[in-house]
Write a protein that holds these residues in place. Structure first.
Motif, PDB file in Angstrom:
ATOM      1  N   ILE A 212       0.856  -1.184   0.000  1.00  0.00           N
ATOM      2  CA  ILE A 212       0.000   0.000   0.000  1.00  0.00           C
ATOM      3  C   ILE A 212       0.893   1.235   0.000  1.00  0.00           C
ATOM      4  CG2 ILE A 212      -1.774   1.306   1.242  1.00  0.00           C
ATOM      5  CD1 ILE A 212      -2.609  -1.335   2.576  1.00  0.00           C
ATOM      6  N   ILE A 213       0.572   2.186  -0.871  1.00  0.00           N
ATOM      7  CA  ILE A 213       1.226   3.495  -0.860  1.00  0.00           C
ATOM      8  C   ILE A 213       0.205   4.490  -0.329  1.00  0.00           C
ATOM      9  CG2 ILE A 213       2.260   5.326  -2.263  1.00  0.00           C
ATOM     10  CD1 ILE A 213       3.143   3.137  -4.238  1.00  0.00           C
ATOM     11  N   VAL A 214       0.447   4.997   0.873  1.00  0.00           N
ATOM     12  CA  VAL A 214      -0.474   5.947   1.485  1.00  0.00           C
ATOM     13  C   VAL A 214      -0.025   7.355   1.132  1.00  0.00           C
ATOM     14  CG1 VAL A 214      -1.599   6.733   3.593  1.00  0.00           C
ATOM     15  CG2 VAL A 214      -0.847   4.363   3.400  1.00  0.00           C
ATOM     16  N   MET A 215      -0.941   8.126   0.558  1.00  0.00           N
ATOM     17  CA  MET A 215      -0.625   9.493   0.146  1.00  0.00           C
ATOM     18  C   MET A 215      -1.366  10.488   1.019  1.00  0.00           C
ATOM     19  SD  MET A 215      -0.455   9.104  -4.011  1.00  0.00           S
ATOM     20  CE  MET A 215       0.538  10.595  -4.120  1.00  0.00           C
ATOM     21  N   ASN A 216      -0.741  11.629   1.221  1.00  0.00           N
ATOM     22  CA  ASN A 216      -1.355  12.710   1.978  1.00  0.00           C
ATOM     23  C   ASN A 216      -0.738  14.028   1.529  1.00  0.00           C
ATOM     24  OD1 ASN A 216      -3.043  13.879   3.972  1.00  0.00           O
ATOM     25  ND2 ASN A 216      -1.340  13.970   5.406  1.00  0.00           N
ATOM     26  N   ARG A 217      -1.584  14.958   1.148  1.00  0.00           N
ATOM     27  CA  ARG A 217      -1.135  16.297   0.745  1.00  0.00           C
ATOM     28  C   ARG A 217      -0.063  16.237  -0.340  1.00  0.00           C
ATOM     29  NH1 ARG A 217      -0.941  19.418   6.642  1.00  0.00           N
ATOM     30  NH2 ARG A 217      -3.147  19.080   7.139  1.00  0.00           N
TER      31      ARG A 217
END
Length: 365
Positions: A212-217
């Protein structure tokens, strides 16, 4: 005729995407590698950049800077028609006036594949997704889950290096989502497909993904296996976003090798310090890592000896588990307890303990 699978890799090399002459940054210097045959999920809240990333792989958006490679081929400047990828859209985008078989064969037909070959591949695609015999029906005669499978079959018959899935289960009810996500995962593993999967649903991501690649901003907050992200979050954002987490204040009182002794409300726990030094720290505590016992007697057979006490403010029965809100000196705790035969009533005073599995140091204060 057998459909071919040619799983390719996907590489983002310092990719940035801006809009409005640089006024808005959708993706900010992002790098990652997806290996052939992996199912990797792009996960994050709305506006984090995950859908823009998927669209850049598809060629529907172009990078402002950086490089994108698919199967070791630089596709940064190539249009969508010249990229060896297929995309399943959130809406499925099926043609209502065409039969199921015609929908599946459509992409082949427009690329010049002979009608007989397109028909044969369409039949094989429908067989792969469990819809053999449905080719003569219209999309309106199918359930939502079946329509979703038609969209997947239409993408598979193009024999892409990479299959892209954009929120593929969002139009399905909860029970059907669980069933269809299992089908997608089974098909991906059976065919050895490279799949890039976008969702905002954390449970869905944990269930289907190799990584999983978690992205934020507009940046990557953390990437790893589902277990790594759940059990070892590297920030308060990840701890709170991947599953539920109680974020509490603690104190690192000593460090010995990879482990630290951490005081949380008078309870000592041994956790990986991950480079943090002695002093105040923030600890992520999963709801099922909290152990409760009523002070007046045993809940589930034993009383936990602890210096941390609290009281139950809410108790909710959910069939397979009890959920509690507990007011404590270290803050309000959300607790999941599977001892449904010995529930603790709201208003009860409780002793609190922690299971070190399900706890992680996420930052120092």
């Amino acid at each position: 005729m057998k459909l071919k699978t040619r799983a390719g890799s996907v590489v983002f090399d310092n990719v940035t995407k801006t809009y409005g002459h640089g006024a808005v940054t959708a993706i900010d210097n992002v790098s990652f590698t997806i290996h052939p045959g992996e199912l990797v999920t792009l996960l994050g809240p709305s506006g984090c950049g995950k859908t823009t990333t998927l669209r850049m792989i598809a060629g529907l958006e172009h990078a402002t800077s950086g490089r994108i490679l698919i199967g070791d081929k630089d596709v940064t400047q190539l249009p969508a028609t010249d990229r060896d990828v297929s995309m399943v859209f959130q809406s499925y985008a099926l043609f209502p006036h065409m039969t199921v078989a015609e929908n599946v064969a459509y992409g082949l037909s427009v690329t010049g594949v002979a009608k007989a070959e397109a028909k044969e591949k369409a039949e094989e695609g429908l067989n792969l997704v469990g819809l053999a015999g449905y080719g003569s029906r219209l999309p309106s005669e199918l359930s939502g889950g079946q329509q979703q499978r038609v969209a997947v079959a239409r993408a598979l018959v193009l024999e892409p290096e990479v299959l892209l899935l954009d929120e593929p289960l969002s139009n399905l009810d909860a029970k059907l989502r669980r069933h269809v996500r299992t089908e997608i995962r089974d098909l991906q593993q059976k065919l050895g497909l490279t799949v890039v999967y976008v969702t905002h649903d954390q449970e869905e991501a944990l269930a289907v993904s190799d990584r999983i690649i978690v992205m934020n901003r507009a940046v990557i907050a953390q990437q790893g296996t589902p277990r790594e992200l759940y059990e070892q979050p590297q920030s308060e954002f990840i701890a709170d976003f991947i599953g539920d987490a109680n974020l509490v204040d603690g104190e690192i009182v000593s460090v010995d090798g990879d482990l630290a002794t951490i005081d949380i409300g008078g309870i000592n726990c041994n956790l990986r310090h991950r480079g943090q030094s002695k002093g105040p720290a923030r600890i992520a505590v999963r709801p099922d890592a909290v152990r409760l016992s009523i002070l007046s007697g045993a809940a589930g057979g034993d009383v936990i000896e602890t210096s941390l006490k609290g009281h139950i403010t809410h108790a909710t029965y959910l069939g397979s588990q009890m959920q509690y809100s507990v007011t404590t000196p270290v803050g309000e705790l959300f607790v999941i307890d599977h001892r449904i035969d010995t529930p603790i009533a709201a208003g009860e005073q409780v002793a609190i303990g922690f299971s070190e599995r399900g706890m992680a140091v996420v930052s120092t204060k």
